[in-house]
Design an enzyme around this catalytic site. Structure first.
Site, mmCIF file in Angstrom:
data_model
loop_
_atom_site.group_PDB
_atom_site.id
_atom_site.type_symbol
_atom_site.label_atom_id
_atom_site.label_comp_id
_atom_site.label_asym_id
_atom_site.label_seq_id
_atom_site.Cartn_x
_atom_site.Cartn_y
_atom_site.Cartn_z
ATOM 1 N N LYS A 231 0.878 -1.176 0.000
ATOM 2 C CA LYS A 231 0.000 0.000 0.000
ATOM 3 C C LYS A 231 0.912 1.221 0.000
ATOM 4 O O LYS A 231 1.193 1.824 1.037
ATOM 5 C CB LYS A 231 -0.943 -0.012 1.202
ATOM 6 C CG LYS A 231 -2.096 0.981 1.078
ATOM 7 C CD LYS A 231 -3.130 0.748 2.161
ATOM 8 C CE LYS A 231 -4.274 1.762 2.048
ATOM 9 N NZ LYS A 231 -5.087 1.552 0.847
ATOM 10 N N ALA A 232 1.412 1.518 -1.181
ATOM 11 C CA ALA A 232 2.433 2.554 -1.358
ATOM 12 C C ALA A 232 1.838 3.779 -2.036
ATOM 13 O O ALA A 232 1.011 3.663 -2.954
ATOM 14 C CB ALA A 232 3.589 2.003 -2.197
#
Length: 288
Positions: free
Chosen positions: A157-158
């Site tokens: 989850k960048a």
């Protein structure tokens, strides 16, 4: 309405609580220039963050995928989130934890010498899609595609992975839509810009296989709910031409919760009994 930088309250930063307006970073913060940042979006219900520990564990996992280590343990992050809720007097809230490479001796692409920072904020946030839970959200079809996992760390989850999501949602809103559905690099149905997607056909559920995008915690929760209801769930690749054969559709995500969809492009869906049942069941589950 005041901007998110101009509010009363406290934000946890690197181990201490800071006044909301003073929770700032330097302009040469590495993450601002090179997207070396990961985050979690979480919701607290009645003072309890739903799947809180799973979120904290995923934050650590995402950081590892971007080749950095968060200088706080999962237990320390858990305690910090509770501290933020208490300091701001919140029981029902959205919680945002974000870790990033900060300003330091490196200001090129490489940044191994720069410190890793961590911050946690919380605020009240209502329904992500407004009244869509009653009539169904309207979605555009994005021109951008989710990339191959050979080109990005697709299961992190960048922050950088959301660039095309922002572009897609802006284009959707310009057309009067709430969000956009995205295909993947192979042309299969993938997800919305910040939520996973489910379809119903003849009483069975079909959802894209998360092999190049995030397997959301809400997605996993909803699949468990469907299995408890003895509803058959097919996790598979879905072709665009199949959209016309589905009767119901909904989105899942921490912010979106469970939101029925009424339209995707030229395809229409009913806000049917299964979509309503899952949406209502999820609302009950997160408050138990």
């Amino acid at each position: 309405m005041a901007g998110y930088d101009d509010r009363d309250g406290k934000i946890w930063m690197d181990g201490t609580l800071a006044d909301w307006r003073d929770a700032n970073v330097h302009i040469l913060t590495h993450a601002l220039h090179y997207a070396s940042s990961v985050f979690e979006g979480e919701r607290a219900y009645n003072g309890k963050i739903f799947k809180s520990r799973e979120h904290s564990e995923r934050l650590h996992y995402s950081a590892g995928q971007l080749d950095f280590e968060i200088p706080f343990t999962v237990d320390e992050i858990e305690a910090a989130k509770q501290e933020v809720l208490h300091a701001n007097g919140l029981t029902d809230a959205y919680v945002r934890a974000v870790a990033w490479r900060g300003a330091g001796p490196d200001m090129g692409v490489a940044s191994a010498a720069n410190p890793v920072r961590l911050a946690i904020a919380a605020w009240e946030w209502g329904a992500y899609y407004g009244d869509a839970k009653m009539k169904g959200a309207k979605l555009d079809v994005s021109k951008w595609k989710r990339p191959s996992p050979e080109t990005i760390p697709s299961h992190a989850k960048a922050a950088g992975l959301y660039m095309i999501c922002t572009l897609s949602k802006h284009a959707a809103e310009a057309k009067g839509c709430s969000d956009a559905m995205m295909f993947d690099y192979r042309g299969y149905v993938a997800e919305a810009t910040g939520a996973n997607i489910f379809f119903v056909k003849d009483g069975e559920v079909h959802t894209p296989k998360p092999d190049c995008f995030l397997n959301g915690l809400t997605r996993q929760t909803v699949i468990g709910m469907l299995e408890e209801r003895q509803v058959k769930v097919h996790e598979r690749h879905i072709m665009p031409e199949e959209l016309e054969s589905f009767q119901q559709c909904w989105l899942t995500g921490t912010a979106a919760e469970v939101t029925p969809v009424g339209q995707i492009g030229n395809y229409n869906f009913e806000v049917g009994s299964l979509a309503r049942d899952i949406a209502e069941g999820y609302e009950q589950l997160v408050r138990t």
